[in-house]
Enzyme design. Structure first.
Site, PDB file in Angstrom:
ATOM      1  N   GLN A 203       1.821   4.334   1.702  1.00  0.00           N
ATOM      2  CA  GLN A 203       1.764   4.490   3.151  1.00  0.00           C
ATOM      3  C   GLN A 203       2.838   5.451   3.624  1.00  0.00           C
ATOM      4  OE1 GLN A 203       4.237   0.787   4.784  1.00  0.00           O
ATOM      5  NE2 GLN A 203       2.444   0.081   3.679  1.00  0.00           N
TER       6      GLN A 203
ATOM      7  N   SER B 165       0.815  -1.211   0.000  1.00  0.00           N
ATOM      8  CA  SER B 165       0.000   0.000   0.000  1.00  0.00           C
ATOM      9  C   SER B 165       0.854   1.269   0.000  1.00  0.00           C
ATOM     10  CB  SER B 165      -0.911  -0.006   1.237  1.00  0.00           C
ATOM     11  OG  SER B 165      -0.145  -0.193   2.408  1.00  0.00           O
TER      12      SER B 165
ATOM     13  N   HIS C 155       4.751   6.403   7.722  1.00  0.00           N
ATOM     14  CA  HIS C 155       4.780   6.063   9.146  1.00  0.00           C
ATOM     15  C   HIS C 155       4.878   7.340   9.953  1.00  0.00           C
ATOM     16  CE1 HIS C 155       5.113   2.031   7.761  1.00  0.00           C
ATOM     17  NE2 HIS C 155       6.226   2.288   7.126  1.00  0.00           N
TER      18      HIS C 155
ATOM     19  N   HIS D 293       5.553   6.248   0.685  1.00  0.00           N
ATOM     20  CA  HIS D 293       6.273   5.189  -0.030  1.00  0.00           C
ATOM     21  C   HIS D 293       5.381   3.977  -0.272  1.00  0.00           C
ATOM     22  CE1 HIS D 293       6.744   4.152   4.238  1.00  0.00           C
ATOM     23  NE2 HIS D 293       6.824   2.895   3.863  1.00  0.00           N
TER      24      HIS D 293
ATOM     25  N   GLU E 111      12.204   3.300   8.703  1.00  0.00           N
ATOM     26  CA  GLU E 111      12.644   1.991   8.230  1.00  0.00           C
ATOM     27  C   GLU E 111      13.635   2.145   7.088  1.00  0.00           C
ATOM     28  OE1 GLU E 111       8.816   0.208   7.503  1.00  0.00           O
ATOM     29  OE2 GLU E 111       8.580   1.168   5.581  1.00  0.00           O
TER      30      GLU E 111
ATOM     31  N   ARG F 212      -2.273   4.303   5.806  1.00  0.00           N
ATOM     32  CA  ARG F 212      -2.384   3.846   4.413  1.00  0.00           C
ATOM     33  C   ARG F 212      -3.408   4.663   3.640  1.00  0.00           C
ATOM     34  NH1 ARG F 212      -2.226  -0.684   7.520  1.00  0.00           N
ATOM     35  NH2 ARG F 212      -0.432  -2.046   7.161  1.00  0.00           N
TER      36      ARG F 212
ATOM     37  N   LYS G 114       8.105   4.815  13.320  1.00  0.00           N
ATOM     38  CA  LYS G 114       8.530   3.627  12.587  1.00  0.00           C
ATOM     39  C   LYS G 114       9.371   4.004  11.370  1.00  0.00           C
ATOM     40  CE  LYS G 114       6.665  -0.416  10.194  1.00  0.00           C
ATOM     41  NZ  LYS G 114       5.486  -1.054   9.656  1.00  0.00           N
TER      42      LYS G 114
ATOM     43  N   LYS H  79      -6.668  -2.979   3.053  1.00  0.00           N
ATOM     44  CA  LYS H  79      -6.732  -2.703   4.496  1.00  0.00           C
ATOM     45  C   LYS H  79      -7.366  -1.343   4.797  1.00  0.00           C
ATOM     46  CE  LYS H  79      -2.500  -5.294   5.633  1.00  0.00           C
ATOM     47  NZ  LYS H  79      -1.144  -5.148   6.180  1.00  0.00           N
TER      48      LYS H  79
END
Length: 422
Positions: free
Chosen positions: A110, A108, A112, A275, A137, A294, A135, A300
């Site tokens: 999204q 998706s 964070h 991203h 990453e 998302r 989050k 979702k």
């Protein structure tokens, strides 16, 4: 008997629908070579391998002399294993989650949240935002890897707005012209105009955007035969539309950079960076959280308002998204990916075939070691016995412990080690 502080792990697998299927998947390949007893189901997706102590995928300790069953339980009982600084900074928790991802269809769109927003979202909507942590990453490619990441330079977006009338229609002439007029001498004006355009796209009426998307797909499909459709990013649009027909996320390819990584190249995704991974295999490390906002390419829960509010609307070329590894001064076989957050860092360790004895050095942080290729026997004063390491092996190494590797493979080894460098 001396206390065991280095031990092998059996790691949790997530079978999300976007994962590569059966032994196409790097996750499945690592699983089956790391543990011959694992049965790989040929028609099941193997999307993620979780190496860490996250409650939704706590690794199992593969050493029956250790009374605790999982890594999370063991760390809770032995917090000193984290290293003094890490233990104090992160309240006795392992601060990172290490993963392997095998992506077949897009994840998706999204982003964070940062720490403040994560705390707020978790308090308001705990069913969708399960914890109060940020989050950030980082992904390091294992095979050629593609993702969307960050906003494109404005001139690229404007060019698409001129070549893709369906996109222009969704955003509306007023907002598009504001972006076209915004000058590079006024970055805040550019970001504001970009925010308006992207928000208008993401909040457009479902029926309207589905009609526009179908028109665009039909037009590109007809042009595809022999005509260059790169002006409307045709190939990627058709691929995403075939995966997620009628999804607003298909249009985000006109706003976000397409980043292509070769094996060993990385991208770092800070808070609020939009991203979506598109395809390929990577190792990934992140702060230990599961918070994701998302807005498309997903079945979702989607939260378009929050996403559009929080994003970082700073345009930048895709080349700027590739995060460099730095060769270690102490050991030329080690390349360090050290992102601008305290929670984690990754080391890529490439041991050439000429080296038969190699020391995985002690650091002042707990770490998790993953073998991607090669075989060796590992010995450590902190391990109960010799450990045989091969592709797919995962080891937990307590802070300030080292391992001697006695290499037995003719072509050297490739390892990744996740840790926390405070």
């Amino acid at each position: 008997m001396a206390e065991i502080r280095v031990f092998p792990l059996s790691c949790a697998v997530q079978n999300y629908s976007w994962g590569k299927v059966g032994l196409e998947s790097e996750v499945a390949k690592l699983l089956s070579s790391g543990d011959p007893l694992v049965q790989i189901q040929p028609d099941r997706p193997y999307a993620e391998l979780w190496m860490g102590a996250h409650p939704r995928g706590d690794a199992i300790i593969r050493d029956n002399r250790i009374p605790q069953k999982t890594l999370g339980q063991w760390i809770a009982d032995n917090p000193a294993c984290l290293g003094t600084k890490v233990k104090d900074t992160f309240q006795g928790q392992l601060p990172f989650l290490f993963k392997v991802l095998s992506v077949d269809t897009a994840l998706s769109i999204q982003a964070h949240p940062n720490k403040e927003l994560a705390a707020k979202l978790h308090a308001q909507f705990p069913e969708h935002y399960p914890d109060a942590n940020h989050k950030p990453e980082m992904a390091i490619a294992l095979t050629p890897f593609e993702g969307l990441c960050g906003f494109r330079p404005v001139e690229e977006i404007v060019s698409f707005l001129q070549n893709v009338p369906e996109l222009r229609a969704l955003i509306g002439e007023v907002a598009v012209e504001q972006l076209e007029r915004s000058g590079s001498d006024d970055p805040r004006g550019v970001s504001a105009a970009l925010r308006v355009c992207f928000t208008r796209l993401m909040k457009s009426e479902k029926k309207f955007f589905v009609d526009q998307l179908n028109m665009l797909v039909k037009r590109i499909s007809q042009e595809e035969e022999g005509k260059d459709t790169s002006g409307s990013n045709g190939e990627l649009l058709l691929r995403l539309h075939s995966q997620y027909p009628g999804d607003i996320g298909c249009f985000t390819i006109y706003f976000l950079n397409l980043v292509k990584l070769e094996p060993g190249e990385a991208m770092f995704l800070g808070a609020n960076e939009p991203h979506a991974y598109l395809r390929g295999d990577c190792v990934e490390c992140m702060a230990c959280s599961d918070n994701t906002v998302r807005a498309g390419l997903t079945p979702k829960f989607i939260d378009v308002l929050t996403l559009c509010e929080m994003l970082n609307y700073t345009p930048a070329p895709s080349s700027s998204k590739i995060f460099p590894a730095v060769q270690s001064q102490l050991d030329p076989n080690v390349y360090v990916y050290d992102p601008p957050v305290p929670d984690f860092a990754i080391m890529r360790i490439e041991i050439p075939a000429s080296i038969k004895l190699y020391l995985i050095s002690a650091i002042d942080s707990a770490s998790i070691l993953l073998v991607i290729q090669g075989t060796a026997v590992g010995t450590s004063t902190a391990a109960a016995s010799e450990m045989s390491l091969c592709r797919g092996s995962v080891l937990f190494i307590s802070a300030n412990e080292s391992i001697s590797l006695h290499l037995s493979s003719p072509d050297g080894m490739l390892l990744f080690r996740a840790c926390c460098l405070l």
